[in-house]
Every structure is written in structure tokens, then in C-alpha cells.
Design an enzyme around this catalytic site. Structure first.
Site, short mmCIF file in Angstrom:
data_model
loop_
_atom_site.label_atom_id
_atom_site.label_comp_id
_atom_site.label_asym_id
_atom_site.label_seq_id
_atom_site.Cartn_x
_atom_site.Cartn_y
_atom_site.Cartn_z
N HIS A 28 -2.47 -3.46 -3.62
CA HIS A 28 -3.94 -3.25 -3.02
C HIS A 28 -4.77 -3.08 -4.48
O HIS A 28 -5.78 -3.85 -4.33
CB HIS A 28 -4.16 -1.89 -2.39
CG HIS A 28 -5.24 -1.79 -1.69
ND1 HIS A 28 -5.39 -0.62 -0.90
CD2 HIS A 28 -6.46 -2.49 -1.60
CE1 HIS A 28 -6.79 -0.64 -0.58
NE2 HIS A 28 -7.36 -1.80 -0.80
N CYS A 37 -3.52 2.15 -5.41
CA CYS A 37 -2.77 1.86 -4.34
C CYS A 37 -1.70 0.48 -4.51
O CYS A 37 -2.56 -0.41 -4.91
CB CYS A 37 -3.44 1.71 -3.11
SG CYS A 37 -2.74 1.41 -1.67
N HIS A 59 0.90 -1.16 0.03
CA HIS A 59 0.06 0.13 0.03
C HIS A 59 0.78 1.25 -0.01
O HIS A 59 2.11 1.13 0.36
CB HIS A 59 -1.07 -0.11 1.31
CG HIS A 59 -1.70 -1.16 1.32
ND1 HIS A 59 -2.98 -1.06 1.01
CD2 HIS A 59 -1.54 -2.48 1.82
CE1 HIS A 59 -3.89 -2.12 1.27
NE2 HIS A 59 -2.79 -3.05 1.66
N TYR A 86 -2.39 -1.56 8.96
CA TYR A 86 -1.24 -2.15 8.45
C TYR A 86 -0.03 -2.91 9.34
O TYR A 86 -0.23 -2.45 10.53
CB TYR A 86 -0.38 -1.00 7.79
CG TYR A 86 -0.99 -0.12 6.71
CD1 TYR A 86 -1.71 -0.85 5.57
CD2 TYR A 86 -1.17 1.20 6.92
CE1 TYR A 86 -2.24 0.05 4.68
CE2 TYR A 86 -1.38 1.86 6.07
CZ TYR A 86 -2.26 1.52 5.07
OH TYR A 86 -3.19 2.37 4.02
N LYS A 111 -8.69 1.02 -6.29
CA LYS A 111 -7.93 2.09 -5.76
C LYS A 111 -6.57 2.19 -6.31
O LYS A 111 -5.93 1.00 -6.76
CB LYS A 111 -7.78 2.02 -4.12
CG LYS A 111 -8.92 2.20 -3.42
CD LYS A 111 -8.39 2.22 -1.81
CE LYS A 111 -9.56 2.76 -1.11
NZ LYS A 111 -10.68 1.81 -0.80
#
Ligand SMILES: [Zn+2]
Length: 220
Positions: free
Chosen positions: A116, A124, A16, A45, A122
């Protein structure tokens, strides 16, 4: 860098980014605050990597992350601070590579690594993680050895010895002397004769016992 496997099963690592380039946000405590504000019980995380390359610990590895909705089970989540692709630092990537190597090693290089973005809409992480980590299409690290090399014991071996070390000895003798001993792990008369001829060839004491000097020559 020390990594110990958690007790829960893990088969994937997700990457991420924090979606911020602000210096004020460059720490795990800010991530924790953001996530607590969302009503989570801790930062989502397991690891956070600052622009300096410093690695910070997030939630316990024993806990499933809160990072990839619907894909948290069986994963470890790593976040790098950053938003714009060009603003991630080499120090961050060096830390990421070292961390992923350690994690993968603990699982005998059986893990796969993912962004991700592979499980959500996203953008990401915002950096090219596949290139940074050298990943295959399926998320394997390309330069990871298939398995860690086995450490082979080198005990003193003589007539009647048995086991894996003897089999290793026989394979080495076959290679070094261009002979064809049966690799059966039993140190018999034929193996002893081969050891003696190897020792003579190398100018070692020809006693038919494989000690440190003979091992050194065999492994040279
Ligand atoms: Zn993310």
C-alpha cells in the site's frame, strides 16, 4: 488453497496490515465493522490473514476493493493483522506466500505484488513484504516460473500419426539417439526407423509403435 479468477480484470495485488496488534481485532468481522463505520458498503479487503495464519475471506473478488485510494481498479487487496513488524507471525507469512502463489498461478504468473505504501504515504504494510514474497523491484515474484510447464500428452503413436505429440517424440528421439530427425509432427518412415532403433537399444519390443513402455523410456 483454492483461488478462482474473478471476471473483472486484475493485474496487481496490494498488501496491507490492519495497524493493530490487538487480539480482539484479529478477525475480518472487526475490519468489516471499521469499514462500515466509515460508510463503506463492505470490508475493503478481499482477504484477511490472522496471526494464527488462518485465511478469512472479505469482500467478493468480483468487487473492486476499497483499499488503495486511487489505485483500486484492477487489484486484489490482502490484509495481514498486525502493526509492529516483529509481531507478524511466520504462520501469517506462510499463508500469504501460499495465497500469492495461487493467485499468481491463476494469471500465469503475470501479476505484480505491491505494498500500500507504494501508492500512499502510509507505512502499510508494516512488514518487509518484498523480502517475505521475494519480489523484484517491479513487484514480480522472483521464484515464479515464467509459465506453467505444459502437460504433454502421450498417446500411442504409429506410422502416419500427426501432431504435437509426434513432434515431441521426434525431439526426444533426436536427443536420445543423437540423430537429426526433422521435427515436423509427421510420423513417417524415418521416425519409425528411429523408434525401432530406440526400442532395440532399450530391449523393448521393436514394433515401431510408441506405446506406454516406449514413452516411459523416452521420458526417463
Ligand atoms: Zn493499507
Amino acid at each position: 488453497m483454492d483461488f478462482s479468477k474473478p471476471k473483472r480484470p486484475v493485474d496487481r495485488v496490494f498488501l496491507h496490515c490492519s495497524a493493530s496488534d490487538s487480539e480482539a481485532h484479529d478477525n475480518i468481522e472487526t475490519m468489516r465493522r471499521w469499514h462500515l463505520e466509515r460508510g463503506w458498503r463492505d470490508v475493503g479487503y478481499h482477504y484477511f490473514i490472522r496471526k494464527s495464519g488462518e485465511l478469512e475471506a472479505g469482500r467478493s473478488l468480483e468487487e473492486v476493493p476499497a483499499a488503495q485510494q486511487g489505485h483500486n481498479t484492477g487489484s486484489i487487496a490482502i490484509c495481514l493483522h498486525g502493526l509492529k513488524q516483529e509481531k507478524f507471525t511466520k504462520a501469517q507469512f506462510d499463508t500469504l506466500i501460499a495465497l500469492c502463489r495461487e493467485i499468481d498461478k491463476a494469471y500465469e504468473n503475470q501479476l505484480t505484488f505491491h505494498g500500500h505504501c507504494e501508492v500512499s504515504a502510509k507505512t502499510c504494510p508494516a512488514f518487509d513484504y518484498k523480502t517475505v514474497l521475494g519480489l523484484t523491484e517491479s513487484g514480480d515474484r522472483k521464484n515464479a516460473p515464467a509459465s506453467e510447464p505444459q502437460r504433454v500428452e502421450q498417446p500411442i503413436l504409429e506410422l502416419t500419426a500427426k501432431g504435437a505429440a509426434v513432434a515431441h517424440l521426434q525431439a526426444l528421439l533426436n536427443e536420445k539417439l543423437q540423430i537429426d530427425l526433422t521435427i515436423d509432427g509427421h510420423f513417417g518412415q524415418l521416425t519409425k526407423a528411429a523408434v525401432i532403433s530406440f526400442q532395440r537399444k532399450k530391449g523393448l519390443v521393436d514394433d515401431g509403435t510408441v506405446g506406454r513402455r516406449t514413452w516411459e523410456e523416452l521420458l526417463a
